[in-house]
Design a protein around this motif. Structure first.
Motif, PDB file in Angstrom:
ATOM      1  N   SER A  69       8.897  -6.427  -3.400  1.00 55.77           N
ATOM      2  CA  SER A  69       9.772  -7.604  -3.378  1.00 55.77           C
ATOM      3  C   SER A  69       9.612  -8.428  -2.111  1.00 55.77           C
ATOM      4  O   SER A  69       9.942  -9.621  -2.101  1.00 55.77           O
ATOM      5  CB  SER A  69      11.234  -7.174  -3.515  1.00 55.77           C
ATOM      6  OG  SER A  69      11.428  -6.420  -4.689  1.00 55.77           O
ATOM      7  N   TYR A  70       9.136  -7.833  -1.038  1.00 55.87           N
ATOM      8  CA  TYR A  70       9.087  -8.517   0.254  1.00 55.87           C
ATOM      9  C   TYR A  70       7.658  -8.690   0.782  1.00 55.87           C
ATOM     10  O   TYR A  70       7.467  -9.041   1.935  1.00 55.87           O
ATOM     11  CB  TYR A  70       9.929  -7.757   1.287  1.00 55.87           C
ATOM     12  CG  TYR A  70      11.359  -7.546   0.842  1.00 55.87           C
ATOM     13  CD1 TYR A  70      12.335  -8.490   1.085  1.00 55.87           C
ATOM     14  CD2 TYR A  70      11.728  -6.393   0.141  1.00 55.87           C
ATOM     15  CE1 TYR A  70      13.648  -8.317   0.670  1.00 55.87           C
ATOM     16  CE2 TYR A  70      13.033  -6.206  -0.290  1.00 55.87           C
ATOM     17  CZ  TYR A  70      13.987  -7.172  -0.016  1.00 55.87           C
ATOM     18  OH  TYR A  70      15.280  -6.982  -0.449  1.00 55.87           O
ATOM     19  N   GLU A  71       6.681  -8.434  -0.062  1.00 52.01           N
ATOM     20  CA  GLU A  71       5.278  -8.500   0.367  1.00 52.01           C
ATOM     21  C   GLU A  71       4.911  -9.901   0.848  1.00 52.01           C
ATOM     22  O   GLU A  71       4.292 -10.078   1.895  1.00 52.01           O
ATOM     23  CB  GLU A  71       4.364  -8.074  -0.777  1.00 52.01           C
ATOM     24  CG  GLU A  71       2.901  -7.993  -0.385  1.00 52.01           C
ATOM     25  CD  GLU A  71       2.021  -7.512  -1.522  1.00 52.01           C
ATOM     26  OE1 GLU A  71       0.891  -7.086  -1.245  1.00 52.01           O
ATOM     27  OE2 GLU A  71       2.453  -7.570  -2.693  1.00 52.01           O
ATOM     28  N   GLY A  72       5.308 -10.932   0.076  1.00 49.76           N
ATOM     29  CA  GLY A  72       4.969 -12.307   0.438  1.00 49.76           C
ATOM     30  C   GLY A  72       5.609 -12.727   1.744  1.00 49.76           C
ATOM     31  O   GLY A  72       4.954 -13.323   2.608  1.00 49.76           O
ATOM     32  N   LEU A  73       6.900 -12.424   1.917  1.00 46.79           N
ATOM     33  CA  LEU A  73       7.602 -12.790   3.145  1.00 46.79           C
ATOM     34  C   LEU A  73       7.020 -12.062   4.342  1.00 46.79           C
ATOM     35  O   LEU A  73       6.856 -12.651   5.419  1.00 46.79           O
ATOM     36  CB  LEU A  73       9.101 -12.482   3.008  1.00 46.79           C
ATOM     37  CG  LEU A  73       9.972 -12.823   4.220  1.00 46.79           C
ATOM     38  CD1 LEU A  73       9.892 -14.302   4.561  1.00 46.79           C
ATOM     39  CD2 LEU A  73      11.428 -12.412   3.970  1.00 46.79           C
ATOM     40  N   CYS A  74       6.680 -10.790   4.159  1.00 44.97           N
ATOM     41  CA  CYS A  74       6.106 -10.004   5.250  1.00 44.97           C
ATOM     42  C   CYS A  74       4.770 -10.606   5.695  1.00 44.97           C
ATOM     43  O   CYS A  74       4.496 -10.721   6.899  1.00 44.97           O
ATOM     44  CB  CYS A  74       5.914  -8.551   4.802  1.00 44.97           C
ATOM     45  SG  CYS A  74       5.466  -7.420   6.135  1.00 44.97           S
ATOM     46  N   GLU A  75       3.953 -11.007   4.732  1.00 48.12           N
ATOM     47  CA  GLU A  75       2.660 -11.618   5.071  1.00 48.12           C
ATOM     48  C   GLU A  75       2.865 -12.953   5.771  1.00 48.12           C
ATOM     49  O   GLU A  75       2.182 -13.285   6.733  1.00 48.12           O
ATOM     50  CB  GLU A  75       1.819 -11.799   3.808  1.00 48.12           C
ATOM     51  CG  GLU A  75       0.408 -12.290   4.088  1.00 48.12           C
ATOM     52  CD  GLU A  75      -0.471 -12.313   2.867  1.00 48.12           C
ATOM     53  OE1 GLU A  75      -1.642 -12.741   2.992  1.00 48.12           O
ATOM     54  OE2 GLU A  75      -0.001 -11.917   1.771  1.00 48.12           O
ATOM     55  N   TYR A  76       3.817 -13.731   5.293  1.00 52.18           N
ATOM     56  CA  TYR A  76       4.095 -15.042   5.882  1.00 52.18           C
ATOM     57  C   TYR A  76       4.532 -14.895   7.347  1.00 52.18           C
ATOM     58  O   TYR A  76       4.119 -15.673   8.210  1.00 52.18           O
ATOM     59  CB  TYR A  76       5.182 -15.758   5.085  1.00 52.18           C
ATOM     60  CG  TYR A  76       5.495 -17.154   5.580  1.00 52.18           C
ATOM     61  CD1 TYR A  76       4.766 -18.247   5.122  1.00 52.18           C
ATOM     62  CD2 TYR A  76       6.515 -17.372   6.505  1.00 52.18           C
ATOM     63  CE1 TYR A  76       5.041 -19.528   5.584  1.00 52.18           C
ATOM     64  CE2 TYR A  76       6.792 -18.645   6.969  1.00 52.18           C
ATOM     65  CZ  TYR A  76       6.057 -19.728   6.503  1.00 52.18           C
ATOM     66  OH  TYR A  76       6.326 -20.986   6.974  1.00 52.18           O
ATOM     67  N   LEU A  77       5.393 -13.908   7.608  1.00 57.92           N
ATOM     68  CA  LEU A  77       5.926 -13.718   8.964  1.00 57.92           C
ATOM     69  C   LEU A  77       4.981 -12.931   9.866  1.00 57.92           C
ATOM     70  O   LEU A  77       5.272 -12.732  11.044  1.00 57.92           O
ATOM     71  CB  LEU A  77       7.286 -13.006   8.895  1.00 57.92           C
ATOM     72  CG  LEU A  77       8.414 -13.770   8.190  1.00 57.92           C
ATOM     73  CD1 LEU A  77       9.655 -12.898   8.077  1.00 57.92           C
ATOM     74  CD2 LEU A  77       8.735 -15.061   8.924  1.00 57.92           C
ATOM     75  N   GLY A  78       3.862 -12.448   9.290  1.00 59.69           N
ATOM     76  CA  GLY A  78       2.925 -11.647  10.101  1.00 59.69           C
ATOM     77  C   GLY A  78       3.489 -10.283  10.432  1.00 59.69           C
ATOM     78  O   GLY A  78       3.189  -9.722  11.488  1.00 59.69           O
ATOM     79  N   GLY A  79       4.317  -9.749   9.533  1.00 59.08           N
ATOM     80  CA  GLY A  79       4.930  -8.443   9.771  1.00 59.08           C
ATOM     81  C   GLY A  79       4.000  -7.298   9.417  1.00 59.08           C
ATOM     82  O   GLY A  79       2.815  -7.494   9.118  1.00 59.08           O
ATOM     83  N   LYS A  80       4.543  -6.103   9.440  1.00 54.86           N
ATOM     84  CA  LYS A  80       3.786  -4.887   9.137  1.00 54.86           C
ATOM     85  C   LYS A  80       4.202  -4.385   7.763  1.00 54.86           C
ATOM     86  O   LYS A  80       5.376  -4.067   7.545  1.00 54.86           O
ATOM     87  CB  LYS A  80       4.088  -3.813  10.197  1.00 54.86           C
ATOM     88  CG  LYS A  80       3.167  -2.616  10.158  1.00 54.86           C
ATOM     89  CD  LYS A  80       1.881  -2.880  10.917  1.00 54.86           C
ATOM     90  CE  LYS A  80       1.070  -1.604  11.106  1.00 54.86           C
ATOM     91  NZ  LYS A  80      -0.172  -1.847  11.833  1.00 54.86           N
ATOM     92  N   TYR A  81       3.239  -4.316   6.822  1.00 53.93           N
ATOM     93  CA  TYR A  81       3.517  -3.878   5.454  1.00 53.93           C
ATOM     94  C   TYR A  81       2.842  -2.526   5.250  1.00 53.93           C
ATOM     95  O   TYR A  81       1.616  -2.417   5.305  1.00 53.93           O
ATOM     96  CB  TYR A  81       2.977  -4.900   4.459  1.00 53.93           C
ATOM     97  CG  TYR A  81       3.546  -4.766   3.072  1.00 53.93           C
ATOM     98  CD1 TYR A  81       4.777  -5.335   2.745  1.00 53.93           C
ATOM     99  CD2 TYR A  81       2.849  -4.083   2.080  1.00 53.93           C
ATOM    100  CE1 TYR A  81       5.310  -5.224   1.466  1.00 53.93           C
ATOM    101  CE2 TYR A  81       3.372  -3.971   0.795  1.00 53.93           C
ATOM    102  CZ  TYR A  81       4.605  -4.541   0.501  1.00 53.93           C
ATOM    103  OH  TYR A  81       5.122  -4.420  -0.762  1.00 53.93           O
ATOM    104  N   ILE A  82       3.647  -1.497   5.035  1.00 56.52           N
ATOM    105  CA  ILE A  82       3.123  -0.136   4.958  1.00 56.52           C
ATOM    106  C   ILE A  82       3.394   0.433   3.572  1.00 56.52           C
ATOM    107  O   ILE A  82       4.546   0.641   3.187  1.00 56.52           O
ATOM    108  CB  ILE A  82       3.781   0.762   6.031  1.00 56.52           C
ATOM    109  CG1 ILE A  82       3.569   0.158   7.426  1.00 56.52           C
ATOM    110  CG2 ILE A  82       3.204   2.172   5.976  1.00 56.52           C
ATOM    111  CD1 ILE A  82       4.394   0.809   8.504  1.00 56.52           C
ATOM    112  N   SER A  83       2.343   0.674   2.809  1.00 55.23           N
ATOM    113  CA  SER A  83       2.483   1.233   1.466  1.00 55.23           C
ATOM    114  C   SER A  83       2.148   2.713   1.481  1.00 55.23           C
ATOM    115  O   SER A  83       1.180   3.136   2.127  1.00 55.23           O
ATOM    116  CB  SER A  83       1.543   0.515   0.480  1.00 55.23           C
ATOM    117  OG  SER A  83       1.912  -0.836   0.343  1.00 55.23           O
ATOM    118  N   TYR A  84       2.919   3.503   0.750  1.00 55.35           N
ATOM    119  CA  TYR A  84       2.650   4.941   0.644  1.00 55.35           C
ATOM    120  C   TYR A  84       1.601   5.171  -0.432  1.00 55.35           C
ATOM    121  O   TYR A  84       1.760   4.780  -1.582  1.00 55.35           O
ATOM    122  CB  TYR A  84       3.921   5.706   0.294  1.00 55.35           C
ATOM    123  CG  TYR A  84       3.758   7.217   0.392  1.00 55.35           C
ATOM    124  CD1 TYR A  84       4.290   7.921   1.462  1.00 55.35           C
ATOM    125  CD2 TYR A  84       3.051   7.935  -0.576  1.00 55.35           C
ATOM    126  CE1 TYR A  84       4.129   9.289   1.580  1.00 55.35           C
ATOM    127  CE2 TYR A  84       2.884   9.296  -0.476  1.00 55.35           C
ATOM    128  CZ  TYR A  84       3.426   9.973   0.607  1.00 55.35           C
ATOM    129  OH  TYR A  84       3.256  11.324   0.703  1.00 55.35           O
TER     130      TYR A  84
END
Length: 450
Positions: free
Chosen positions: A23-38
């Motif tokens: 649900s937050y993948e797009g926002l995380c990419e936009y903000l340059g955040g850290k997206y960690i998938s298990y």
């Protein structure tokens, strides 16, 4: 929720999200955040046992105790007071052995143990012919043997591996020393071994988490791949919560933890006290915790939710509840809603207030005793940042790949073309882009007059 966490981040808040659906993948990419998938190949790992002497306190011991009991008993398992106390003692002795070593019992410890063993021996049948001197001599021999076994236990480093090795030797000894019966050490060993060296999940609790996470201001843990695993799902949720607690204490700015559907995995009797502790501790460190659910039954069907979550939540947000109108009395009672609140809730998306306005959805928000219904209206750029619609995401990826630009620039170009197309809704426009298979270039930027 994307709108909420975006605004929090813009206000300087560190955001940590536990999600189960991208649900937050797009926002995380936009903000340059850290997206960690298990994933099985790259699981979310941490070493919760690796702490310094200053971090060893009641809170940390309590967290580790819950962690061990969760692996041993499962999230819905029943834990006796004896088992709870036993694991707490093993954890305490584990760290004492690492930080201080064990050179032998002190005179008071030896005397206390002698008295305890003496009482046990006198309560046993068949020892009445033994003289007091013989009995004391035999007890001293037993104490010497206990002391020898304790001295053999070494903890060279801190990890789940060394805790497992320590505990499987120490638990039987504690039971023997205190005449404890009914502890199933075989089941304990079997359940714990899965996370031990060579087990299926040996990395999960033995490899340090990326230390750079403490500097990240927007982190999403995506654990959708393990949502059906009855052990890993609550376990990983629990260790992520602990990471947040560590971050919360270290950083001085505002922090927020958002737990999406994953919170259901930890809403159990075993975790109830820990959830309460986390809510109360968060307030002390300028932090807040939020849980999100799409199923109303989750709220009305669990006493744990009521006691541990709802009673500790000062802000309540509700979307359209019209389909639950006939059975809303239970929800009203549990959430402590007034009749006025309920009247407001049932106006959501029902009023004739759309004319002359862009598309928006309404939400009921109660803060303390103040409540109201608010319209959430976002520009196209925000919509495309938040979307989880596959066709829309594919169209955006096409723009990004063809233009070879950043995620932000791709959104801007896509939305400029969307606005220029005259198509009101995003999905039909995305389908048009995908059908063309290229950037449409409908929007022509103005050039400066020479």
């Amino acid at each position: 929720m994307n709108s909420v966490v975006r605004q929090l981040h813009e206000q300087g808040t560190d955001v940590v999200i536990v999600d189960t659906g991208n649900s937050y993948e797009g926002l995380c990419e936009y903000l340059g955040g850290k997206y960690i998938s298990y994933t099985e190949e790259c699981p979310i790992t941490m070493n919760p046992f690796r702490i310094n002497r200053q971090e060893l306190n009641v809170e940390k011991t309590g967290f580790l105790k819950n962690l061990v009991l969760l692996i041993w008993k499962g999230s819905q398992g029943t834990v006796t007071k004896t088992e709870d106390r036993l694991i707490e003692q093993v954890i305490t002795e584990y760290y004492d052995t690492y930080f201080n070593g064990f050179d032998g019992f002190t005179p008071p410890q030896r005397e206390d143990l002698r008295k305890s063993l003496l009482i046990d021996e006198r309560n046993k049948s068949g020892n009445r012919a033994e003289s007091e001197t013989e009995l004391n001599a035999r007890i001293e021999t037993v104490i010497d043997e206990i002391e020898r076994r304790r001295k053999e236990l070494k903890v060279e480093s801190l990890s789940f591996n060394t805790f497992y090795e320590f505990s499987v030797q120490r638990i039987p000894d504690i039971c023997n020393e205190n005449s404890i019966t009914g502890i199933d050490i075989s089941t304990y060993r079997y359940m714990m071994k899965d996370f031990y060296r060579g087990g299926n999940h040996d990395k999960t609790l033995n490899e340090n988490m990326d230390s750079s996470l403490f500097d990240e201001t927007f982190i999403v843990f995506e654990i959708d791949s393990i949502k059906d695993d009855p052990l890993l799902f609550p376990l990983v949720t629990l260790i992520i919560m602990d990471v947040f607690l560590q971050k919360m204490r270290i950083k001085k700015n505002r922090k927020v933890l958002v737990i999406e559907e994953a919170w259901k995995a930890i809403a159990s009797p075993l975790m109830a006290e820990y959830i309460k502790f986390m809510y109360k501790t968060a307030r002390k460190f300028w932090a807040s915790v939020g849980v999100v659910t799409q199923e109303i039954q989750d709220i009305i069907g669990s006493e744990i939710v009521k006691e541990a979550i709802i009673n500790n939540s000062d802000v309540v947000m509700l979307l359209d509840q019209s389909k639950f109108r006939e059975r809303f009395d239970t929800i009203k009672a549990i959430l402590g809603l007034t009749d006025v609140d309920c009247k407001k809730i049932f106006t959501i998306n029902r009023l004739e207030n759309k004319e002359g306005r862009s598309f928006f959805r309404e939400v009921f928000i109660r803060r303390g005793t103040t409540s109201g219904v608010y319209g959430v209206e976002e520009p196209h750029e925000c919509y495309m940042t938040y979307t989880t619609e596959r066709a829309e995401k594919e169209a955006l990826k096409l723009y990004k790949a063809e233009l070879q630009c950043s995620h932000k620039e791709a959104i801007e170009r896509y939305c400029a073309d969307w606005d220029a197309s005259g198509i009101n809704k995003s999905l039909p426009f995305a389908q048009k882009v995908n059908a063309a298979g290229k950037v449409l270039n409908l929007h022509q930027p103005k050039t400066k007059q020479q």
